[in-house]
Design an enzyme around this catalytic site. Structure first.
Site, PDB file in Angstrom:
ATOM      1  N   ASP A 130       0.853  -1.186   0.000  1.00 54.90           N
ATOM      2  CA  ASP A 130       0.000   0.000   0.000  1.00 54.90           C
ATOM      3  C   ASP A 130       0.889   1.237   0.000  1.00 54.90           C
ATOM      4  O   ASP A 130       1.714   1.420   0.905  1.00 54.90           O
ATOM      5  CB  ASP A 130      -0.907   0.019   1.231  1.00 54.90           C
ATOM      6  CG  ASP A 130      -1.810  -1.207   1.294  1.00 54.90           C
ATOM      7  OD1 ASP A 130      -2.175  -1.732   0.218  1.00 54.90           O
ATOM      8  OD2 ASP A 130      -2.152  -1.635   2.418  1.00 54.90           O
ATOM      9  N   ALA A 131       0.725   2.077  -1.010  1.00 54.14           N
ATOM     10  CA  ALA A 131       1.623   3.225  -1.181  1.00 54.14           C
ATOM     11  C   ALA A 131       0.832   4.521  -1.301  1.00 54.14           C
ATOM     12  O   ALA A 131      -0.263   4.559  -1.870  1.00 54.14           O
ATOM     13  CB  ALA A 131       2.498   3.025  -2.420  1.00 54.14           C
TER      14      ALA A 131
END
Length: 267
Positions: A130-131
């Site tokens: 998750d960025a």
């Protein structure tokens, strides 16, 4: 026609499936098995099931839940949520999943990626990343349902996941998740250029026109939540999936009109 997998990701918590925006504000959608049956009818490429309540409750996704969905599911199933140990991953695989999705464990116990790959093969391990944009052209990486920032470089992390044996990377844009404004193609390209394993794009799909740019950026597969559970500008709950004719056209960059012949749906 390009061979690109396109599949729904179902977020499960407690009594059913939910969908939110930016990992928050989740709306209850309904029964997970009902949605699975609709996707069976639509002949989707595969299905991803993530228990978003497991981590907060200090447990892993329920093997019984995986078994129920896998029994109903007629397509390959990946499952994740709160998995920290090999025995938890084994329970998921033994109850019908083809792949285990690991996120927080890639930071707290990165050796688990290798352990699962050694036990079931690289294709059975999906490293979920998750960025979030840092506003300066880079990205910060988060764990724990996008709540905990991790002191790692995005590219270093995805390369480590590949070296440890992950068969695929599930890349989710926190900024785009649930907003239906299109995938973060810069994020996809940055990751796809850094690794040789398949990249699954997630976060932001709101229409078929968002698929081709993600593919052009380097995505090997596409997944979406909102697009396949909501319909229209008012976000009416409607589990849906395009027909193969419309989907294949979209993957090649052609958008056919939506009508009863180009969409499979059910309440």
């Amino acid at each position: 026609m390009q061979q690109v997998r396109v599949f729904p990701t179902l977020l499960y918590r407690g009594r059913g499936i939910y969908k939110g925006v930016g990992f928050d504000d989740h709306t209850y959608l309904g029964d997970v098995l009902n949605a699975t049956r609709i996707y069976n009818d639509a002949e989707v490429d595969e299905l991803s099931l993530l228990d978003i309540g497991a981590r907060a409750e200090g447990r892993a996704i329920s093997p019984k839940l995986v078994d129920k969905v896998a029994t109903e599911c007629m397509m390959p199933l990946s499952a994740g949520g709160g998995i920290d140990r090999l025995d938890q991953a084994k329970a998921v695989m033994d109850n019908g999943a083809e792949k285990v999705v690991l996120n927080t464990a890639t930071f707290t116990n990165p050796g688990l990626v290798t352990d699962v790959a050694d036990q079931y093969g690289n294709q059975a391990v999906v490293a979920s990343v998750d960025a979030k944009s840092d506003g300066q052209g880079g990205y910060s990486v988060y764990s724990t349902n996008a709540k905990t920032p991790e002191a790692v470089d995005l590219i270093d992390h995805v390369r480590e996941m590949e070296s440890r044996g992950a068969g695929e990377l599930l890349i989710t844009s926190i900024d785009r998740e649930g907003r239906r404004e299109g995938y973060d193609t810069d994020l996809i390209k940055a990751v796809a250029d850094a690794v040789s394993i398949p990249v699954i794009a997630n976060g932001g799909a709101g229409g078929l026109g968002h698929f081709k740019p993600a593919i052009d950026a380097g995505a090997h597969a596409l997944t979406a939540g909102s697009m396949f559970v909501f319909y229209g500008r008012r976000r009416a709950v409607l589990v849906n999936y395009p027909t193969r004719l419309r989907l294949n056209a979209a993957l090649d960059g052609d958008i056919l009109p939506a009508n009863s012949e180009t969409m499979v749906h059910g309440n």
